[in-house]
Design a protein around this motif. Structure first.
Motif, PDB file in Angstrom:
ATOM      1  N   PHE A  77      37.050  38.694  -4.618  1.00 32.63           N
ATOM      2  CA  PHE A  77      35.965  38.213  -3.770  1.00 32.63           C
ATOM      3  C   PHE A  77      34.824  39.240  -3.756  1.00 32.63           C
ATOM      4  O   PHE A  77      35.078  40.452  -3.785  1.00 32.63           O
ATOM      5  N   PRO A  78      33.565  38.788  -3.677  1.00 34.34           N
ATOM      6  CA  PRO A  78      32.417  39.715  -3.710  1.00 34.34           C
ATOM      7  C   PRO A  78      32.465  40.811  -2.644  1.00 34.34           C
ATOM      8  O   PRO A  78      32.176  41.978  -2.948  1.00 34.34           O
ATOM      9  N   GLY A  79      32.819  40.489  -1.428  1.00 36.42           N
ATOM     10  CA  GLY A  79      32.883  41.509  -0.373  1.00 36.42           C
ATOM     11  C   GLY A  79      33.971  42.533  -0.630  1.00 36.42           C
ATOM     12  O   GLY A  79      33.781  43.736  -0.395  1.00 36.42           O
ATOM     13  N   ALA A  80      35.108  42.074  -1.133  1.00 40.42           N
ATOM     14  CA  ALA A  80      36.195  42.987  -1.472  1.00 40.42           C
ATOM     15  C   ALA A  80      35.786  43.880  -2.640  1.00 40.42           C
ATOM     16  O   ALA A  80      36.086  45.085  -2.658  1.00 40.42           O
ATOM     17  N   LEU A  81      35.075  43.305  -3.606  1.00 43.10           N
ATOM     18  CA  LEU A  81      34.592  44.092  -4.740  1.00 43.10           C
ATOM     19  C   LEU A  81      33.672  45.214  -4.268  1.00 43.10           C
ATOM     20  O   LEU A  81      33.811  46.365  -4.690  1.00 43.10           O
ATOM     21  N   ARG A  82      32.759  44.904  -3.344  1.00 45.09           N
ATOM     22  CA  ARG A  82      31.854  45.943  -2.812  1.00 45.09           C
ATOM     23  C   ARG A  82      32.645  47.052  -2.126  1.00 45.09           C
ATOM     24  O   ARG A  82      32.359  48.237  -2.317  1.00 45.09           O
ATOM     25  N   ALA A  83      33.633  46.678  -1.326  1.00 47.69           N
ATOM     26  CA  ALA A  83      34.446  47.686  -0.639  1.00 47.69           C
ATOM     27  C   ALA A  83      35.213  48.541  -1.642  1.00 47.69           C
ATOM     28  O   ALA A  83      35.276  49.772  -1.503  1.00 47.69           O
ATOM     29  N   LEU A  84      35.780  47.916  -2.665  1.00 50.17           N
ATOM     30  CA  LEU A  84      36.512  48.667  -3.692  1.00 50.17           C
ATOM     31  C   LEU A  84      35.581  49.590  -4.471  1.00 50.17           C
ATOM     32  O   LEU A  84      35.967  50.706  -4.825  1.00 50.17           O
ATOM     33  N   GLN A  85      34.359  49.146  -4.709  1.00 45.14           N
ATOM     34  CA  GLN A  85      33.378  50.007  -5.371  1.00 45.14           C
ATOM     35  C   GLN A  85      33.057  51.221  -4.507  1.00 45.14           C
ATOM     36  O   GLN A  85      32.915  52.338  -5.018  1.00 45.14           O
ATOM     37  N   GLU A  86      32.959  51.025  -3.200  1.00 47.12           N
ATOM     38  CA  GLU A  86      32.727  52.160  -2.290  1.00 47.12           C
ATOM     39  C   GLU A  86      33.873  53.158  -2.375  1.00 47.12           C
ATOM     40  O   GLU A  86      33.648  54.370  -2.387  1.00 47.12           O
ATOM     41  N   PHE A  87      35.111  52.657  -2.406  1.00 49.18           N
ATOM     42  CA  PHE A  87      36.260  53.558  -2.537  1.00 49.18           C
ATOM     43  C   PHE A  87      36.209  54.285  -3.878  1.00 49.18           C
ATOM     44  O   PHE A  87      36.458  55.485  -3.943  1.00 49.18           O
ATOM     45  N   HIS A  88      35.867  53.573  -4.926  1.00 46.29           N
ATOM     46  CA  HIS A  88      35.737  54.206  -6.245  1.00 46.29           C
ATOM     47  C   HIS A  88      34.688  55.323  -6.215  1.00 46.29           C
ATOM     48  O   HIS A  88      34.890  56.385  -6.805  1.00 46.29           O
ATOM     49  N   ASP A  89      33.596  55.079  -5.510  1.00 47.25           N
ATOM     50  CA  ASP A  89      32.506  56.065  -5.424  1.00 47.25           C
ATOM     51  C   ASP A  89      32.834  57.240  -4.507  1.00 47.25           C
ATOM     52  O   ASP A  89      32.070  58.197  -4.437  1.00 47.25           O
ATOM     53  N   GLY A  90      33.943  57.162  -3.779  1.00 49.99           N
ATOM     54  CA  GLY A  90      34.325  58.243  -2.873  1.00 49.99           C
ATOM     55  C   GLY A  90      33.698  58.159  -1.497  1.00 49.99           C
ATOM     56  O   GLY A  90      33.769  59.116  -0.723  1.00 49.99           O
ATOM     57  N   ALA A  91      33.105  57.022  -1.164  1.00 49.75           N
ATOM     58  CA  ALA A  91      32.407  56.880   0.120  1.00 49.75           C
ATOM     59  C   ALA A  91      33.336  56.960   1.329  1.00 49.75           C
ATOM     60  O   ALA A  91      32.867  57.218   2.437  1.00 49.75           O
ATOM     61  N   HIS A  92      34.626  56.765   1.122  1.00 50.71           N
ATOM     62  CA  HIS A  92      35.569  56.762   2.249  1.00 50.71           C
ATOM     63  C   HIS A  92      36.636  57.842   2.115  1.00 50.71           C
ATOM     64  O   HIS A  92      37.663  57.783   2.787  1.00 50.71           O
ATOM     65  N   ASP A  93      36.388  58.822   1.239  1.00 57.58           N
ATOM     66  CA  ASP A  93      37.353  59.914   1.079  1.00 57.58           C
ATOM     67  C   ASP A  93      37.536  60.639   2.399  1.00 57.58           C
ATOM     68  O   ASP A  93      36.568  60.760   3.164  1.00 57.58           O
ATOM     69  N   PRO A  94      38.717  61.096   2.728  1.00 59.78           N
ATOM     70  CA  PRO A  94      39.931  61.156   1.920  1.00 59.78           C
ATOM     71  C   PRO A  94      40.846  59.940   2.098  1.00 59.78           C
ATOM     72  O   PRO A  94      42.028  60.005   1.777  1.00 59.78           O
ATOM     73  N   CYS A  95      40.333  58.854   2.590  1.00 59.52           N
ATOM     74  CA  CYS A  95      41.132  57.654   2.815  1.00 59.52           C
ATOM     75  C   CYS A  95      41.728  57.144   1.494  1.00 59.52           C
ATOM     76  O   CYS A  95      41.077  57.186   0.452  1.00 59.52           O
ATOM     77  N   ARG A  96      42.965  56.665   1.566  1.00 61.84           N
ATOM     78  CA  ARG A  96      43.630  56.091   0.400  1.00 61.84           C
ATOM     79  C   ARG A  96      43.897  54.612   0.649  1.00 61.84           C
ATOM     80  O   ARG A  96      43.872  54.147   1.782  1.00 61.84           O
ATOM     81  N   LEU A  97      44.156  53.887  -0.433  1.00 64.47           N
ATOM     82  CA  LEU A  97      44.428  52.456  -0.362  1.00 64.47           C
ATOM     83  C   LEU A  97      45.887  52.175  -0.700  1.00 64.47           C
ATOM     84  O   LEU A  97      46.500  52.881  -1.499  1.00 64.47           O
ATOM     85  N   ALA A  98      46.413  51.115  -0.081  1.00 67.61           N
ATOM     86  CA  ALA A  98      47.748  50.605  -0.406  1.00 67.61           C
ATOM     87  C   ALA A  98      47.669  49.089  -0.351  1.00 67.61           C
ATOM     88  O   ALA A  98      46.698  48.516   0.147  1.00 67.61           O
ATOM     89  N   VAL A  99      48.705  48.436  -0.872  1.00 69.31           N
ATOM     90  CA  VAL A  99      48.734  46.977  -0.961  1.00 69.31           C
ATOM     91  C   VAL A  99      49.942  46.446  -0.207  1.00 69.31           C
ATOM     92  O   VAL A  99      51.051  46.958  -0.354  1.00 69.31           O
ATOM     93  N   ALA A 100      49.709  45.416   0.585  1.00 71.71           N
ATOM     94  CA  ALA A 100      50.801  44.653   1.205  1.00 71.71           C
ATOM     95  C   ALA A 100      50.717  43.271   0.586  1.00 71.71           C
ATOM     96  O   ALA A 100      49.689  42.615   0.678  1.00 71.71           O
ATOM     97  N   SER A 101      51.776  42.858  -0.075  1.00 71.74           N
ATOM     98  CA  SER A 101      51.715  41.605  -0.806  1.00 71.74           C
ATOM     99  C   SER A 101      52.677  40.588  -0.243  1.00 71.74           C
ATOM    100  O   SER A 101      53.785  40.911   0.156  1.00 71.74           O
ATOM    101  N   SER A 102      52.233  39.348  -0.249  1.00 67.52           N
ATOM    102  CA  SER A 102      53.127  38.260   0.144  1.00 67.52           C
ATOM    103  C   SER A 102      53.618  37.510  -1.089  1.00 67.52           C
ATOM    104  O   SER A 102      54.144  36.422  -0.979  1.00 67.52           O
ATOM    105  N   ALA A 103      53.409  38.104  -2.275  1.00 69.00           N
ATOM    106  CA  ALA A 103      53.924  37.507  -3.514  1.00 69.00           C
ATOM    107  C   ALA A 103      55.437  37.446  -3.370  1.00 69.00           C
ATOM    108  O   ALA A 103      56.118  38.460  -3.426  1.00 69.00           O
TER     109      ALA A 103
END
Length: 127
Positions: free
Chosen positions: A60-86
């Motif tokens: 989704f476009p909004g999620a892509l923007r947020a992921l790009q911010e994380f890639h750019d380091g805008a939210h360091d030192p925060c890390r990402l994890a995934v919770a899946s309902s697969a």
């Protein structure tokens, strides 16, 4: 003068299906195959989707923007994890494969952004 401290969480957990990407993995019946090139939110052209049978997995476009911010380091030192309902091994395998193909910026996969800040080889945050 007052100073405003910026609170940054240490961890953000993402629900992937219908929050970060579509469609939901349990609805798919084929492993991701052909990359679909397209615009990555104004950051260049890259793998904006991946075919899974007759469907295309897209971020989704909004999620892509947020992921790009994380890639750019805008939210360091925060890390990402995934919770899946697969809820089946096949749905989880589709999701894992899509992480290796979809790009956040040209040449940078979704998995590589999720791995920022985690020890090399650790995958417990993406299950």
């Amino acid at each position: 003068a007052s100073t405003t401290a910026r609170a940054t969480p240490r961890l953000v957990v993402l629900d992937m299906d219908d929050c970060v990407w579509r469609p939901e993995m349990f609805t798919l019946d084929a492993m991701p195959s052909d990359p679909v090139r397209g615009d990555l939110g104004g950051r260049g052209e890259g793998v904006a989707g991946v075919k899974s049978g007759f469907e295309t997995i897209r971020v989704f476009p909004g999620a892509l923007r947020a992921l790009q911010e994380f890639h750019d380091g805008a939210h360091d030192p925060c890390r990402l994890a995934v919770a899946s309902s697969a809820d089946t091994p096949f749905a989880a395998a589709i999701a894992q494969a899509a992480l290796d193909v979809l790009e956040v910026v040209p040449g940078v996969t979704l998995r590589s952004v999720l791995n920022r800040g985690w020890p090399e080889g650790f995958d417990g945050h993406v299950r």
